[in-house]
Design a protein around this motif. Structure first.
Motif, PDB file in Angstrom:
ATOM      1  N   ALA A 162     -19.346  10.309  -9.990  1.00 47.09           N
ATOM      2  CA  ALA A 162     -20.027  11.560  -9.648  1.00 47.09           C
ATOM      3  C   ALA A 162     -20.828  11.431  -8.357  1.00 47.09           C
ATOM      4  N   ASP A 163     -21.309  10.226  -8.091  1.00 45.46           N
ATOM      5  CA  ASP A 163     -22.125   9.997  -6.897  1.00 45.46           C
ATOM      6  C   ASP A 163     -21.304   9.581  -5.679  1.00 45.46           C
ATOM      7  N   GLY A 164     -19.994   9.394  -5.849  1.00 43.19           N
ATOM      8  CA  GLY A 164     -19.202   8.865  -4.746  1.00 43.19           C
ATOM      9  C   GLY A 164     -17.851   9.535  -4.614  1.00 43.19           C
ATOM     10  N   MET A 165     -16.906   8.786  -4.064  1.00 43.49           N
ATOM     11  CA  MET A 165     -15.553   9.295  -3.796  1.00 43.49           C
ATOM     12  C   MET A 165     -14.537   8.616  -4.693  1.00 43.49           C
ATOM     13  N   LEU A 166     -13.692   9.416  -5.325  1.00 42.53           N
ATOM     14  CA  LEU A 166     -12.603   8.926  -6.152  1.00 42.53           C
ATOM     15  C   LEU A 166     -11.316   8.912  -5.336  1.00 42.53           C
ATOM     16  N   PHE A 167     -10.620   7.784  -5.345  1.00 40.80           N
ATOM     17  CA  PHE A 167      -9.315   7.680  -4.698  1.00 40.80           C
ATOM     18  C   PHE A 167      -8.249   7.876  -5.760  1.00 40.80           C
ATOM     19  N   THR A 168      -7.510   8.961  -5.655  1.00 41.15           N
ATOM     20  CA  THR A 168      -6.555   9.326  -6.701  1.00 41.15           C
ATOM     21  C   THR A 168      -5.196   8.676  -6.520  1.00 41.15           C
ATOM     22  N   ASN A 169      -4.992   8.007  -5.389  1.00 40.80           N
ATOM     23  CA  ASN A 169      -3.757   7.264  -5.150  1.00 40.80           C
ATOM     24  C   ASN A 169      -4.097   5.863  -4.671  1.00 40.80           C
ATOM     25  N   ALA A 170      -4.846   5.139  -5.494  1.00 40.80           N
ATOM     26  CA  ALA A 170      -5.264   3.780  -5.148  1.00 40.80           C
ATOM     27  C   ALA A 170      -4.313   2.775  -5.792  1.00 40.80           C
ATOM     28  N   TYR A 171      -3.960   1.748  -5.034  1.00 39.87           N
ATOM     29  CA  TYR A 171      -3.004   0.757  -5.501  1.00 39.87           C
ATOM     30  C   TYR A 171      -3.553  -0.656  -5.372  1.00 39.87           C
ATOM     31  N   ALA A 172      -3.181  -1.489  -6.339  1.00 37.48           N
ATOM     32  CA  ALA A 172      -3.378  -2.933  -6.195  1.00 37.48           C
ATOM     33  C   ALA A 172      -2.257  -3.471  -5.323  1.00 37.48           C
ATOM     34  N   PRO A 173      -2.500  -4.526  -4.557  1.00 36.18           N
ATOM     35  CA  PRO A 173      -1.448  -5.084  -3.707  1.00 36.18           C
ATOM     36  C   PRO A 173      -0.453  -5.963  -4.448  1.00 36.18           C
ATOM     37  N   ALA A 174      -0.671  -6.179  -5.732  1.00 33.19           N
ATOM     38  CA  ALA A 174       0.268  -6.923  -6.572  1.00 33.19           C
ATOM     39  C   ALA A 174       0.044  -6.493  -8.010  1.00 33.19           C
ATOM     40  N   ALA A 175       1.014  -6.800  -8.871  1.00 34.04           N
ATOM     41  CA  ALA A 175       0.980  -6.289 -10.237  1.00 34.04           C
ATOM     42  C   ALA A 175       0.379  -7.243 -11.251  1.00 34.04           C
ATOM     43  N   ASN A 176      -0.066  -8.426 -10.812  1.00 32.44           N
ATOM     44  CA  ASN A 176      -0.822  -9.293 -11.718  1.00 32.44           C
ATOM     45  C   ASN A 176      -1.899 -10.044 -10.948  1.00 32.44           C
ATOM     46  N   CYS A 177      -2.678 -10.827 -11.678  1.00 33.31           N
ATOM     47  CA  CYS A 177      -4.003 -11.265 -11.238  1.00 33.31           C
ATOM     48  C   CYS A 177      -4.077 -12.000  -9.909  1.00 33.31           C
ATOM     49  N   ALA A 178      -3.601 -13.245  -9.864  1.00 34.08           N
ATOM     50  CA  ALA A 178      -3.816 -14.102  -8.697  1.00 34.08           C
ATOM     51  C   ALA A 178      -3.281 -13.510  -7.400  1.00 34.08           C
ATOM     52  N   PRO A 179      -2.035 -12.990  -7.365  1.00 34.97           N
ATOM     53  CA  PRO A 179      -1.554 -12.458  -6.089  1.00 34.97           C
ATOM     54  C   PRO A 179      -2.349 -11.254  -5.609  1.00 34.97           C
ATOM     55  N   SER A 180      -2.781 -10.402  -6.532  1.00 36.29           N
ATOM     56  CA  SER A 180      -3.586  -9.248  -6.144  1.00 36.29           C
ATOM     57  C   SER A 180      -4.896  -9.693  -5.519  1.00 36.29           C
ATOM     58  N   ARG A 181      -5.563 -10.639  -6.149  1.00 35.85           N
ATOM     59  CA  ARG A 181      -6.854 -11.126  -5.643  1.00 35.85           C
ATOM     60  C   ARG A 181      -6.679 -11.848  -4.305  1.00 35.85           C
ATOM     61  N   ALA A 182      -5.587 -12.604  -4.175  1.00 37.39           N
ATOM     62  CA  ALA A 182      -5.335 -13.290  -2.910  1.00 37.39           C
ATOM     63  C   ALA A 182      -5.154 -12.293  -1.781  1.00 37.39           C
ATOM     64  N   CYS A 183      -4.446 -11.209  -2.058  1.00 39.76           N
ATOM     65  CA  CYS A 183      -4.238 -10.177  -1.032  1.00 39.76           C
ATOM     66  C   CYS A 183      -5.546  -9.502  -0.655  1.00 39.76           C
ATOM     67  N   VAL A 184      -6.332  -9.107  -1.653  1.00 37.58           N
ATOM     68  CA  VAL A 184      -7.581  -8.391  -1.379  1.00 37.58           C
ATOM     69  C   VAL A 184      -8.563  -9.274  -0.625  1.00 37.58           C
ATOM     70  N   LEU A 185      -8.788 -10.488  -1.116  1.00 35.15           N
ATOM     71  CA  LEU A 185      -9.809 -11.347  -0.511  1.00 35.15           C
ATOM     72  C   LEU A 185      -9.403 -11.835   0.875  1.00 35.15           C
ATOM     73  N   SER A 186      -8.097 -11.973   1.128  1.00 35.82           N
ATOM     74  CA  SER A 186      -7.631 -12.411   2.448  1.00 35.82           C
ATOM     75  C   SER A 186      -7.352 -11.235   3.372  1.00 35.82           C
ATOM     76  N   GLY A 187      -7.166 -10.037   2.789  1.00 41.41           N
ATOM     77  CA  GLY A 187      -6.809  -8.873   3.589  1.00 41.41           C
ATOM     78  C   GLY A 187      -5.373  -8.902   4.064  1.00 41.41           C
ATOM     79  N   GLN A 188      -4.524  -9.661   3.371  1.00 40.30           N
ATOM     80  CA  GLN A 188      -3.151  -9.872   3.826  1.00 40.30           C
ATOM     81  C   GLN A 188      -2.139  -9.616   2.711  1.00 40.30           C
ATOM     82  N   TYR A 189      -0.972  -9.130   3.110  1.00 39.79           N
ATOM     83  CA  TYR A 189       0.135  -9.000   2.174  1.00 39.79           C
ATOM     84  C   TYR A 189       0.605 -10.384   1.708  1.00 39.79           C
ATOM     85  N   GLY A 190       1.255 -10.403   0.552  1.00 37.47           N
ATOM     86  CA  GLY A 190       1.679 -11.648  -0.075  1.00 37.47           C
ATOM     87  C   GLY A 190       2.476 -12.604   0.787  1.00 37.47           C
TER      88      GLY A 190
END
Length: 496
Positions: A66-94
């Motif tokens: 309610a206090d912010g912005m909702l992204f209605t088409n937000a995606y994880a960069p991978a479909a399970n844990c480690a690769p998704s986190r690696a992409c987000v924290l590094s800012g890079q595709y797999g």
């Protein structure tokens, strides 16, 4: 002589005044740099929060939305844990870091794998600069809490403080409740009463850190293990969900417990007077487990590159910068967080660091838009299905077979390497990805496939092509299955 003394005193006054002014200016500039809190839930599906579904109670996340912005088409960069986190924290595709899955890429039975998959890199290389490292180098104090899964020690990858992070993918060492018998959480067993939930420990440690750093900009990575299995019901919360149709009571209680922890952090920001100068982003590392929580109308769940496996809830609050109650339908992805946080902090991209995402600040502040772009996923590996669970993917054996996917505008394309199959879906017509339109729109399918191929070439993405000598074709097993069925039928007749 008097003139010399006067000039000397004048010079001292000027130097002192200049020093004070510079110090004050530096402190003022530092004070205006926003704190950044990135809250990353584990295995929480896009439909598993209160502002998306009535099944779950998440009043604090609802307030954040309610206090912010909702992204209605937000995606994880991978479909399970480690690769998704690696992409987000590094800012890079797999393909840039090689983390494609958890553990081995040879998941499932060898006889069911037609190709030899690309070897998996299990941990993010220590020399791959993370979001935390970039902000720390720019003067931010950094803290990680909860699940890391990218290396043995987050303090070797950009964090000043580590609370509970190591290579563990789940809440090991005692589950969600203290005491913990091993790992980095063990040291808290004597500090908190038996039965204390991890969420409470993480939130308490986060509050301590904020109080210590309230006059200094900080970056917090709050990575709750919730709601990763093994599910453990939360006493005092699970009871309200028991017997409710369509709701897994233990799972729902764990979601609400995480929401309580988030509420404590938001309340402390208010108490410290930091809320106005703090960017808070909430998301999840991948889709939810379908058998525990259906992600309808999205197809499948964690581990699949259908929408249910990669769509995630995402909300951003930044008072005075992000309009309350706003929404954005532009497709965004987890690799966008790195450039977004850098721009929000006024930090330049470090020399030599390659980022694949785009800063979301223009849409967050409604000062501009984003150029149309494609989002990509690459998974040259196998990921077996959950035992006995129909995960709504193509077959009962795998959630993911080697391939790639992309989204451009309303179009979503899947390519599978085993047989070269192409699937094309119109997400505006339906997010269930049921009607393959590749034959109906061959030009669009060809255009997107060319873009996907070019993207893989640019990143040097590996594509498995070597046949697996242990593979057994389903057709080859059919006669044997038929003979077994005939034998069973004959035995039934002789015993009846």
């Amino acid at each position: 002589m008097r003139m010399k003394r006067f000039l000397y005193r004048w010079l001292v006054v000027v130097l002192f005044t200049t020093s004070v002014c510079c110090t004050v200016a530096a402190e003022a500039a530092e004070a205006t740099r926003p704190n950044i809190i990135y809250i990353n839930a584990d295995d929480l599906g896009v439909m598993d929060v209160g502002f998306q579904s009535e099944r779950y109670r998440t009043p604090n996340l609802d307030r954040l939305r309610a206090d912010g912005m909702l992204f209605t088409n937000a995606y994880a960069p991978a479909a399970n844990c480690a690769p998704s986190r690696a992409c987000v924290l590094s800012g890079q595709y797999g393909p840039r870091h090689g983390v494609y899955t958890v553990g081995s890429s040879q998941r499932g039975k060898s006889q069911d794998r037609k190709l030899i998959p690309t070897p998996n890199t299990q941990l993010l290389a220590p020399d791959n600069l993370t979001i935390a490292g970039a902000l720390k180098d720019a003067g931010y104090r950094t803290i990680h809490l909860g699940k890391w899964h990218l290396g043995p020690d987050p303090t070797k990858q950009g964090f000043d403080v580590n609370i509970g992070g190591d290579t563990s993918g789940g809440p090991s060492g005692g589950g969600y409740f203290s005491p913990f018998d091993r790992g980095p959480m063990r040291r808290f067993s004597d500090q908190y009463p038996a039965g204390t939930h991890r969420v409470d420990i993480f939130s308490d440690q986060a509050i301590r850190f904020m109080r210590e750093q309230q006059s200094h900009p900080f970056f917090m990575h709050m990575a709750y293990y919730s709601v990763h299995t093994k599910l453990q019901p939360v006493p005092g919360l699970v009871e309200k969900y028991q017997g409710v149709d369509g709701v897994h009571a233990a799972y729902a209680s764990m979601i609400e417990k995480m929401d309580q922890g988030i509420g404590k952090i938001l309340t402390e920001l208010d108490n410290l007077g930091l809320a106005e100068n703090t960017l808070v982003l909430f998301g999840s590392d991948n889709g939810g487990i379908r058998d525990i929580s259906a992600q309808d109308p999205y197809r499948s769940g964690k581990g699949s590159y259908f929408e249910g496996g990669i769509r995630v809830p995402m909300v951003v609050r930044w008072p005075g910068k992000v309009a309350a109650g706003s929404a954005c339908d532009v497709p965004v992805i987890g690799i966008d967080l790195f450039p977004t946080f850098l721009e929000a902090a006024g930090v330049s991209l470090p020399e030599g660091k390659q980022l694949d995402g785009t800063s979301l600040l223009p849409v967050l502040t409604q000062s501009g838009g984003l150029p149309q772009r494609a989002l990509y996923w690459h998974f040259p590996v196998y990921l077996q299905s959950y035992a006995g669970v129909g995960d709504d993917s193509h077959d009962p054996l795998f959630r993911t077979r080697p391939g790639s996917a992309m989204r451009l505008g309303k179009w979503k394309l899947h390519e599978y390497f085993e047989d070269g199959r192409i699937e094309l879906y119109d997400l505006e017509a339906g997010t269930g990805e049921r009607q393959n339109l590749a034959a109906s729109f061959p030009e669009k399918a060809s255009q997107l496939h060319a873009m996907l191929t070019q993207w893989r070439e640019q990143l040097g993405a590996p594509r498995p092509t070597q046949p697996n000598p242990e593979y057994v074709s389903p057709a080859a097993t059919e006669p044997a299955k038929a003979r077994q069925k005939q034998k069973r039928n004959r035995r039934k007749k002789t015993t009846s």
